[in-house]
Structures are given as structure tokens and as C-alpha cells.
Motif scaffolding. Sequence first.
Motif, PDB file in Angstrom:
ATOM      1  N   PHE A 156     -13.881  68.813  96.424  1.00 27.97           N
ATOM      2  CA  PHE A 156     -14.041  67.491  95.826  1.00 27.97           C
ATOM      3  C   PHE A 156     -12.535  66.718  96.021  1.00 27.97           C
ATOM      4  N   THR A 157     -11.301  67.419  96.255  1.00 25.40           N
ATOM      5  CA  THR A 157     -10.162  66.656  96.794  1.00 25.40           C
ATOM      6  C   THR A 157     -10.568  66.016  98.006  1.00 25.40           C
ATOM      7  N   TYR A 158     -11.052  66.754  99.158  1.00 26.46           N
ATOM      8  CA  TYR A 158     -11.396  66.203 100.375  1.00 26.46           C
ATOM      9  C   TYR A 158     -12.491  64.959 100.227  1.00 26.46           C
ATOM     10  N   LEU A 159     -13.219  65.180  99.285  1.00 29.49           N
ATOM     11  CA  LEU A 159     -14.395  63.971  99.018  1.00 29.49           C
ATOM     12  C   LEU A 159     -13.908  62.856  98.459  1.00 29.49           C
ATOM     13  N   SER A 160     -12.835  63.234  97.536  1.00 36.92           N
ATOM     14  CA  SER A 160     -12.228  62.112  96.945  1.00 36.92           C
ATOM     15  C   SER A 160     -11.156  61.129  98.105  1.00 36.92           C
ATOM     16  N   PHE A 161     -10.594  61.679  98.898  1.00 33.56           N
ATOM     17  CA  PHE A 161      -9.872  61.146 100.128  1.00 33.56           C
ATOM     18  C   PHE A 161     -10.746  60.404 100.893  1.00 33.56           C
ATOM     19  N   LEU A 162     -12.132  61.040 101.115  1.00 37.70           N
ATOM     20  CA  LEU A 162     -13.218  60.369 102.052  1.00 37.70           C
ATOM     21  C   LEU A 162     -13.617  58.980 101.055  1.00 37.70           C
ATOM     22  N   ASN A 163     -13.556  59.239  99.896  1.00 40.34           N
ATOM     23  CA  ASN A 163     -13.975  57.978  99.033  1.00 40.34           C
ATOM     24  C   ASN A 163     -13.138  56.939  99.067  1.00 40.34           C
ATOM     25  N   ILE A 164     -11.827  57.292  99.106  1.00 45.52           N
ATOM     26  CA  ILE A 164     -10.706  56.178  99.084  1.00 45.52           C
ATOM     27  C   ILE A 164     -10.679  55.396 100.425  1.00 45.52           C
ATOM     28  N   GLY A 165     -10.936  56.539 101.472  1.00 47.76           N
ATOM     29  CA  GLY A 165     -10.842  55.658 102.750  1.00 47.76           C
ATOM     30  C   GLY A 165     -12.193  54.690 102.968  1.00 47.76           C
TER      31      GLY A 165
END
Length: 735
Positions: free
Chosen positions: A233-242
Motif C-alpha cells: 500500500f505504500t507503493y500504491l499510495s506513491f503510484l496514486n500520488i503520481g
Amino acid sequence: MTSPLLLIFILIILVSWVYYKLNRRIEILEKQISDLSKKESQENEEIKEIQNEEVILPTQATSYNFTSTATSTDRKETEQEIQKDWLVPFDFIKNNILTIIGIFTLVLGIGYFVKYAIDKNWIGENSRMGIGFLAGFILIIAAHFIRKNYTIFSSIIMGGGLAVLYFTTTIAFREYHLFTQNTAFLITCAITLLSIFLSYRYNSETLIVFSLFGGFLAPLMISTGQSNYIFLFTYLSFLNIGMLITVYLKNWKSVGWIAFIFTAIYLYFWTIQKTDLTTIIFYIVTYIIFYAFALQNYFKSNTLSKLDILMLVLINFTSIIGLVYIFNVLRYDPLSIFPLAFALINVFFAFREYQNKKFERNYSVFAGIGISLLTLAVALQFKTHLITSVWAIEASLLLYIWKKTNHSIFKVFFYLLFPLVILSQMMTWTEYINNEKHLTVVFNPVFLTSLVVIASCFFNLILLKKESKEKSDTEFFENTFKILCFGVIYLSILFELIYQLSSLHLVIILTYSFLYSIVFTCLLLSIKNQLSISENLENLLIYGALLLFIAHISSSQIVNAVLSKEIDLSFYWVHLIYLLPLLYFIIKLIPKSQFLKQKASYWIVSFVCILSVSFEFYRIYIFSNNSNYKNLFEHQEHFRVLYLPIIWAVLSCSFIFAGLKKNIPELNKIGFSLLGITILKLYLYDVWQMDNVSRIIAFIILGIILLMSSFMFQKFKNMLKNLVEKDENSADEEI
């Protein structure tokens, strides 16, 4: 080994040659079209110059009108563009279906060729991976060189190349174990960053969609089955911020929706599989990201499109479902903290619109969501069922937003969600049976949930009341919706009533249930204008009320229960409460309806009256004679033979009298029909069952009633005849 490679080599040469010939021909045609367009543009410029010399300059007022007209035209074009946004993905697929199928087929072809080479042991594992990466980069480089003339085509080709890179990395990790999970993840991240860079570099929304799919599928591609949700979910959060940054820079809305769908699936799946308190952090981060995504147009132009509103509704309620579910499973309190927090955010934006004196769409949306969340917070604080309450409030919110914005998409979602509310409520009712502990009166989770659904149904009915009352193709669906609403409200209270009375005698349960049903139906009929109930639905309710009266009157076992000392005689007065709504029904409700236009209606209503009088006099007779089971049959027979004909004779006279007075032929027919049945019953059955004294009494009373009925009939007949003659004489005098 030689023959397949030779065949492939020949096919590549043939395809290249055909492509070269076609490309050359297309270039010649493009040059001819370009020359023609240049010539046409020159001619148009010459015509415009001639026209400008003859045109007189407009006045200031005319200029102002022209400006306002242009502004309104721009607004219309903007609205049309917003309406088209919903269909953009479908138009893209329709216009580029061959290209999409082509690149998909090419990727499969490369895959099958590599598989064939592996099966024949032509290449090793490292070589297989190298071929995959090489094929992917070749497609990306080819797309780079044709991007200027064939933008969309190049984007699809580049997306295919990225797909090849993703799948090559996955196969190299999962099947051949050529590198570790961390290395595989870094490679997929690098591919995702490359795809985002290329899509931004080439200004291609199509390409970033491919990138997003790859980015969200990457964790699945390299998964080993071990639980590392914090990393995920850390990865998904960064992906969503991008994603959010890209949307604000390029205004690519489809990117945000794809990210929302993938993120919601990941969050819900993990929440159900392993409920953990830390997941709340990722729910909150996700809420902030997608709330900001929904407000992109609002921050730029102070407007909310229909898809922005839909995202606001979804992100608020999907986040609350997950967060409250976690708190509920882990037994944390209070459950209302998240709806209250989200409500404050929406109320803040509503207050912002209020301060700016803007009470239009934006204010309605923020205020509607805020009030809905506050309502949900109160409902959850009283321990109502989560899904049912959320869906009921969300359905009402969608209907409210549709009424405010007039975007049909919200009405469609409402009609899709409302059946789910009904199904969820039905599942909630099953807890009356499955619950081992005794539920408190009213203040129990099941009935409090029902109250939320009831409030939602009333709110929906009030909103739909403002719809056009003219008959249309949607009348059937609106009537069906109203019936469902009435049914949910009725059953919610009925089930609570039955559950709380379940420890009492069956006669008491049935009596209260029938009384409630009768009062509920009469109440609906009394407020039919406020609820905009159609004529067909009104007739259906009247028939339902009549059936309830018949069932309550005839099926009550109160006599047997009282005689067996199972219930007290005083309860009989509770049973008689139905007479009040029956009188109100006959005197007030029926005359105001269209029900009496049908001749059969008089017969049904009269039958209910006859049934009521007959049964109640029978019960009073039994109770007044202190009957018991030993002499019950004797008293029943005595009442049936002696008193029932007298009661029917009196009723028949009443019907005839009312028919003559109000000039209603059907009542006369009913009265004479009942009188005929009474006489037939008397002569064919009762006479043979009576003793001499009873026979004498019955004949005397019945004879007097018949003579009085005949006298009244003749009197009214002469009175009517005199009135007719008087009217005719007055008409002759006027002439």
C-alpha cells in the motif's frame, strides 16, 4: 530448426515489402490532399478579404450582444464536451479496435514464438528473457519514430511494448527465477516510471492508461503469496500520488478512475482477508488523494462535473465502509468518528460556497454529502448494520444529486443501488430469527437499521413526488418503486412488532398485526395526494385494505382463546379497534377515490360490512351468554338459526334505504340480494332447525321487517315520482 526460422524470415520480408508499397501509396495521397487543402485555404482567404471591405462596423450594443451570444455558445460547447467525456473510452476503443486487436495479436505471436523456441530447446532461459526485453524495446523504438504522423497508433504500439516488458519480467521471476523479488519489483517500477515519462513526453493519455494498468498489476505479477501489505500500500499510495500529479498537469480523468477502481479492489480484498488497524492509514491517504482528484475542476474553475460528483460520493462512502468495518471487527469505538470527520470536510466546502453566496450545484452537492454522512454517523452510533445503512443513505444522496444537477447518470445509479438496499434490508431482517439474545424494544440494531431505511424511503418518495404527474413510459417503474418503498416501511415495523410480541399468544400476535396493517394502509390512502399515488396504485391499496378487513374479521380465533382462558375477555375491545379505521375507510376514503366507479366495488365493500356486523354480533352473543366449550356449538347453532336472519334482514333494509336515498342502484341490488338469501336460508334451512317458540318469533320479526321495507320502498318510490313530475311541470311553465 531451419524450416520455421526460414518461414518466419520470408514472412517478415513479405510483410515489410507490402508495408513499404502501401506506405508509399499513402504518402502520395497525403501529398495530393495537402496540396488541395492549401489551394482551398487560399481561396477562402481571398473571399474573406472581399467580404471585410463591405461589412459595416457594429455598434457597441451589437458587440455586447455578440459577446454574450459567444459566451453562451462557449458554455453550450463546454457542456457538450462534459457530456462526451463519459463516452470517450468507448469512442477510442471503437475507432481503434483493429489496432488494439493487432498489437494484442502481435504480443501473443511473440509469446507463442518464444514458447515454440523453448519447446524446441533453441534458446536458454537467459536468452528467452533477452528476446522478450528486446521485442519490447523494438516496439517502443518503432512507436517513437512514427509518433508524429500516427499519434494514437504509436501510443498503442508503445503500450504493447511496455506490456511485453512487464510480462517478460514476470515470467523471468516466477518461472525461471533469474532474479529475486526485490529485483523484479525494481524492474517493474522502472518500467512504470519509463511508461509515465514517455506518456508525459509524448502527451499521450492512451499510453499512461497502459502504464497505470502495468503499475497496478505489477504487485500481482511478482507476488509470492507472502503478506507484505505495508510495502504494497505504500507503493500504491506513491503510484496514486503520481496519478494525481499527472491529472492536475494534463487533465486526464480516465487515469484517476482506473486508479480508484484498482485501489478499492486492493483495499477491500486486504481488509477482508486480514483486518489490521494499520490499514486505516492507507484508507485515509487514499481518501485524501481521490478527494483531491474529484476537486480538480472545482479548484480550477469552481465547477463540478457529474463524474466529479460521482467520485465524491464513491470515495466518501467506500472509505467509510472499509474504515467502519475495521473498527467493528476489531471492536473499537466510536464507529461514528469517520463519518463525522468526512462530514466536517464536506460541510467546510459547503460553508465556503455559503460564504460566497453561491447556492447552486456545488453547495447542494457538498451539503447533501455532509448531511448524509452526519445521518450515517448517528445511525452507526446506535449500532445499526453498516452496509444497509450506507447503501440506503447513499441511494438517497444519489437521488438528491440527480434532482439538483439533472444528470441522468445519478438516477441510473440510484435505480441500480436501491434493489441492493432492499436485499440488504431483507438480510438484516433475518437477524430477528438468528439472534440468540433478546433484542430490546425499538433500540436494537435491526430496527434502528430499518428506521434508517424507512427515512431513506420517505426522503426518496418526497423527491420523486416532484416528478411529472403525466402518464409516461416510466409510470410502471415509478409505481414499482413506490410499492417497494411502502413494502419496506410496512414490513420493517411489522417484523419488529411480531418479534416483540413473539412470547404472547398467537391470537394476540395476529390481532395486533392485522390492526397495524389496516391502520398503515388507511394512512397511506389518507395521504395519497402528498405521496402522489396514482389511480392504479390507489385501487391496489383499497383492495388490499378490504382483504385485510376480511381476514381480520373472519380469521380471528378470539372466541376460542377467551373460552379456553388463554387470553382475557378484555382483549376483545382491542380487537374491535378495527371498526374505527373501517368507518373512516367507508365514510371518508372510499367516496374521495375513483374506486366506486367500478360496480363490483359496492359489492365488496358491502360484503365487508355484512361480515363485520355478523361476526361481531355473534361474538357479543357468545360472550354475553357465558358460553364454554360444552355449550359453544349449541349457542352457535342458535345464533345462526335465529339471530343471523334478523341481522341480515336489517342490513338488507339499510342497503335498500341508502340506495334509494343516494340514488345508487347497486345498493338496491345488494339489499334485495341479501334479503333473498335471508328468505331462502329461512325457509330452506332455519325453519327445520327451530323449536316452535323460536320459529314464531323469527317469522313475526322477519315479517315486520319485510313489511316495513316494502312500505319504505313504496314511500320513496312515490316521493321520487312526485319530484320527477314537479320538475316536468316547472319546465313546462318556463316554456
